[in-house]
Design a protein around this motif. Sequence first.
Motif, short mmCIF file in Angstrom:
data_model
loop_
_atom_site.label_atom_id
_atom_site.label_comp_id
_atom_site.label_asym_id
_atom_site.label_seq_id
_atom_site.Cartn_x
_atom_site.Cartn_y
_atom_site.Cartn_z
N LEU A 406 0.83 -1.20 0.00
CA LEU A 406 0.00 0.00 0.00
C LEU A 406 0.87 1.26 0.00
O LEU A 406 0.61 2.20 -0.76
CB LEU A 406 -0.92 0.00 1.22
CG LEU A 406 -1.71 1.30 1.47
CD1 LEU A 406 -2.67 1.57 0.32
CD2 LEU A 406 -2.44 1.22 2.81
N VAL A 407 1.88 1.28 0.85
CA VAL A 407 2.73 2.46 0.95
C VAL A 407 3.49 2.69 -0.35
O VAL A 407 3.53 3.82 -0.87
CB VAL A 407 3.70 2.32 2.15
CG1 VAL A 407 4.73 3.45 2.15
CG2 VAL A 407 2.92 2.33 3.46
N LEU A 408 4.07 1.63 -0.90
CA LEU A 408 4.86 1.79 -2.12
C LEU A 408 3.99 2.18 -3.31
O LEU A 408 4.37 3.03 -4.12
CB LEU A 408 5.61 0.49 -2.42
CG LEU A 408 6.72 0.12 -1.43
CD1 LEU A 408 7.21 -1.31 -1.68
CD2 LEU A 408 7.89 1.10 -1.51
N ARG A 409 2.82 1.56 -3.44
CA ARG A 409 1.96 1.80 -4.60
C ARG A 409 1.17 3.10 -4.52
O ARG A 409 1.03 3.80 -5.52
CB ARG A 409 0.96 0.65 -4.77
CG ARG A 409 1.53 -0.62 -5.34
CD ARG A 409 0.49 -1.73 -5.37
NE ARG A 409 -0.77 -1.33 -6.00
CZ ARG A 409 -1.87 -2.09 -6.00
NH1 ARG A 409 -1.85 -3.28 -5.39
NH2 ARG A 409 -2.97 -1.68 -6.60
N ARG A 410 0.68 3.43 -3.35
CA ARG A 410 -0.32 4.49 -3.25
C ARG A 410 0.10 5.66 -2.35
O ARG A 410 -0.11 6.82 -2.71
CB ARG A 410 -1.63 3.89 -2.73
CG ARG A 410 -2.80 4.85 -2.63
CD ARG A 410 -3.29 5.34 -3.97
NE ARG A 410 -3.75 4.25 -4.82
CZ ARG A 410 -5.00 3.77 -4.82
NH1 ARG A 410 -5.91 4.27 -4.01
NH2 ARG A 410 -5.34 2.80 -5.66
N LEU A 411 0.68 5.35 -1.20
CA LEU A 411 0.82 6.41 -0.19
C LEU A 411 2.08 7.25 -0.33
O LEU A 411 2.07 8.45 -0.04
CB LEU A 411 0.75 5.80 1.22
CG LEU A 411 -0.54 5.02 1.52
CD1 LEU A 411 -0.59 4.65 2.99
CD2 LEU A 411 -1.78 5.81 1.12
N LEU A 412 3.20 6.66 -0.79
CA LEU A 412 4.39 7.48 -0.97
C LEU A 412 4.19 8.57 -2.02
O LEU A 412 4.61 9.72 -1.79
CB LEU A 412 5.59 6.60 -1.33
CG LEU A 412 6.33 5.97 -0.14
CD1 LEU A 412 7.41 5.02 -0.61
CD2 LEU A 412 6.93 7.04 0.77
N PRO A 413 3.55 8.29 -3.15
CA PRO A 413 3.28 9.40 -4.08
C PRO A 413 2.42 10.50 -3.47
O PRO A 413 2.64 11.69 -3.73
CB PRO A 413 2.56 8.71 -5.25
CG PRO A 413 3.05 7.29 -5.21
CD PRO A 413 3.20 6.99 -3.75
N LEU A 414 1.44 10.11 -2.64
CA LEU A 414 0.62 11.12 -1.96
C LEU A 414 1.46 11.94 -0.99
O LEU A 414 1.30 13.16 -0.90
CB LEU A 414 -0.53 10.44 -1.22
CG LEU A 414 -1.67 9.89 -2.08
CD1 LEU A 414 -2.65 9.11 -1.20
CD2 LEU A 414 -2.39 11.02 -2.80
#
Length: 492
Positions: A406-414
């Motif tokens: 989740l962090v790598l795919r979605r949350l780091l870009p946010l």
Amino acid sequence: MGEDVGVRTFSREDRARYREKVRRCLDVFAEMLRESRFDVERPMTGVEIELNLVDDDSMPAMRNADVLTAIADPSFQTELGQFNIEINVAPRRLAGAGTAAFEDHVRASLNAAETKARGIGAHMVMIGILPTLRPEHLTAETLSANPRYKLLNEQIFAARGEDLRISISGVERLAVTADTITPEAACTSTQFHLQVSPAQFADYWNAAQAIAGIQVALGANSPLFFGRELWRETRIPLFQQATDTRAEEIKAQGVRPRVWFGERWITTVFDLFEENVRYFPALLPVCDPEDPAEALARGDVPKLAELRLHNGTVYRWNRPVYDVFKGRPHLRVENRVLPAGPTVLDTVANGAFYFGLVRALAESDRPLWSQMSFSAAEENFTSGARHGIDAQVFWPGLGYLPVTELVLRRLLPLAHHGLDRWGLDPDERDRLLGIIEQRCLTGRNGATWQVETLHRLESADHLDRPAALREVVRHYVDLMHSNRPVHEWPIP
């Protein structure tokens, strides 16, 4: 906790007067919100870090009074246990190199303090729970000398009417009883403060609640307590149980705990203060001479002392804060979910991830909390605490998935986007979020390092558990001072 409270007893009249006064404060607070009397122009961020003290044998050192005298720095303050102190870092803006300024200041302050503490045989450790703590270290005799802690202890046990039972089932199981609140002193945390406007408060608090489980999973650093391997962030269930004012029958009636995740998304900051007054009786019914309504009527800024003190005895993982600075009131979200450590660099990286992600979510066109139940956020929080970086969490549109994915795919870009919105220097943004990325890719945080090190020492070096725990702390302290991020720490 707010202001220091001296030793005293409370009468029925004290409690009745306090209840009336705290409700009057709530009415004045509502009027201030309607009139928008808050500082919102230059939002600041801040950080507090709680620390443990150990001796040369990696055992708890009951020396905080002596250490604070030696340090002689008002940024360092006492905490609940004699083996605890806390550093409060001056607030600053994130724009430019704000996070680097935090890192430089904290490292310099801790290095100077460590040098002075070492002169009296003590050392500072940034860790969620000190692995070498034993039951004999958490007694009434090890409470700090500040009278407010003795008073708080008396009031919690008067409300309970019986000893605390602490029961945690993790990899191993722990069941003990305590007759003081000192087990709470085992829980040392990092607290991030974020100043927000009244209009934005609900969005930021909801966003902080929604990501609390992800924060805990990535930053877990408390897997060991009383010699047992428990949850990856054992600090969460331990703090919940060590500060519980409810007897078993009261729990069965559904009475809310004072250490509280909450039960709903909010629409205004008033919701949280109103819940505090409606659900929780006073622990410390101390009244201030100020009449808040009269203060507001004459154009002054009310202290709202009773409302603030009461808020300080309701231990939300994301707590609302009303404060007055240089004659101007402001509101803050106090994010309390993370443990201390492992390094200053890890702490600042955790802060960058939080500040960036919470802003991106709070300013999103479609609020996350409109797509996700509050109970799902609480379930993520429990999963993150229990399983750490190996946790499975729920996210709208993705279902259940590993927290690292989740962090790598979605949350780091946010988080990248949010830090850009704060105006953080791009190089600084990439440096800090790169640490979070590598933590996810390696699957190593403070909790996994502690557990892997403990198992290696027990199996390869044939050490018994107490000796292995002392060695875990010794290696941990050395690596903590290196300021290498924890995902790079070797297993000894």
